[in-house]
Scaffold this active site. Structure first.
Site: not given
Length: 304
Positions: A181, A50, A244, A216, A140, A21, A138, A110
């Protein structure tokens, strides 16, 4: 859904949304730029993305992954080094810790994750009780929590929302909601609907609810395509790192659609006996999976 191949009597379809991505591609590019300067040691805060195979490739080029425990960073000798902040982001306190140790942070967070961090800070700053739909383990989500001094509740099931509500001892008037996201749209929608249908007491008391869409777009496109492919194929091979979350969501979406789903990191992990009497196979990949990994799977199946 292009790139259709014939593997004997088997039809193989490669997902159009294959490869890195934009956020992952950007992080890898930044890491490679840092590694071109041999004069400064290069580190990253945890795996940049990941995908173990990609991380291993960067390590062979000289990148060193810092321990998860920041208390061990001092022993790494960071003075004069450059430290890449992974695509998932990190809490501001850890960025300051790196600078205190004499390192130069290189922020590869990101841009979509950055927007989620800013949305969280805005909601908390405006006095909303913040809910984050996602996995609290996670990185994030951990980074987002760090940007709001952990003043938020992380939920991935309506049960957690109910438990939080029942533990409240004061009135809650304003509720804000964002998402990790890479959360799948079905989970996000069910929890938003659950706020109204499953916790009616909350709706009676809350006078203002604000939802900021932090999902996202690239991830949503992959999820939508995976659903379409799953509906049209007998089996879907989902390629991506075991760590992931967005890859795991793809697998779940395929299974929800009624297709068999096999998740692997590399083509070598495939059990070819599972493809006997399968006529239509689709190959999809997570946001941190290189396109070549999907191509390797396609080529192996085409040879059956």
């Amino acid at each position: 859904m292009d790139c259709v191949e014939e593997g004997g009597d088997m039809e193989i379809t490669m997902a159009r949304y294959a490869g890195f991505c934009p956020g992952v591609r950007r992080a890898i590019r930044m890491a490679e730029e840092v590694l071109r300067d041999p004069g400064k040691p290069a580190f990253s805060v945890g795996p940049i993305i990941h995908n173990p195979q990609v991380v291993e490739e960067l390590e062979r080029k000289g990148l060193r992954v810092l321990p998860e425990d920041p208390a061990e960073w001092e022993e790494a000798g960071l003075a004069g080094s450059r430290v890449i902040i992974r695509s998932h982001g990190i809490p501001p306190l850890l960025t300051r810790r790196l600078m205190d140790l004499g390192a130069e942070p290189v922020d590869a967070t990101c841009p979509t994750v950055k927007k989620a961090q800013k949305a969280a800070m805005r909601l908390v700053g405006e006095g909303y009780h913040l809910f984050i739909v996602g996995n609290r383990e996670h990185p994030e989500v951990e980074a987002i929590l760090g940007h709001v001094n952990r003043d938020a509740v992380v939920i991935k099931e309506i049960r957690e929302l109910k438990e939080w509500w029942e533990g409240q001892t004061r009135m809650v008037r304003k509720v804000g909601l964002i998402a990790q996201t890479t959360v799948d749209l079905l989970t996000f929608r069910s929890l938003v609907e659950g706020l109204i249908t499953e916790v009616p007491e909350m709706i009676r008391e809350v006078s203002e609810m604000k939802l900021i869409n932090t999902l996202c777009r690239n991830t949503l496109a992959r999820q939508a395509e995976a659903l379409q492919l799953a509906l049209a194929h007998d089996l879907v091979v989902v390629v991506g790192g075991r760590n992931s979350s967005n890859t795991e969501f793809l697998r779940k979406i395929c299974e929800t659609a009624g297709a068999r789903a096999v998740k692997v990191e590399t083509a070598e992990e495939l059990d070819l006996s599972e493809f006997k009497e399968v006529s239509r196979v689709a190959v999809v990949g997570g946001a941190s999976t290189p396109r070549k990994r999907l191509e390797e799977v396609r080529c192996l199946l085409a040879g059956l």
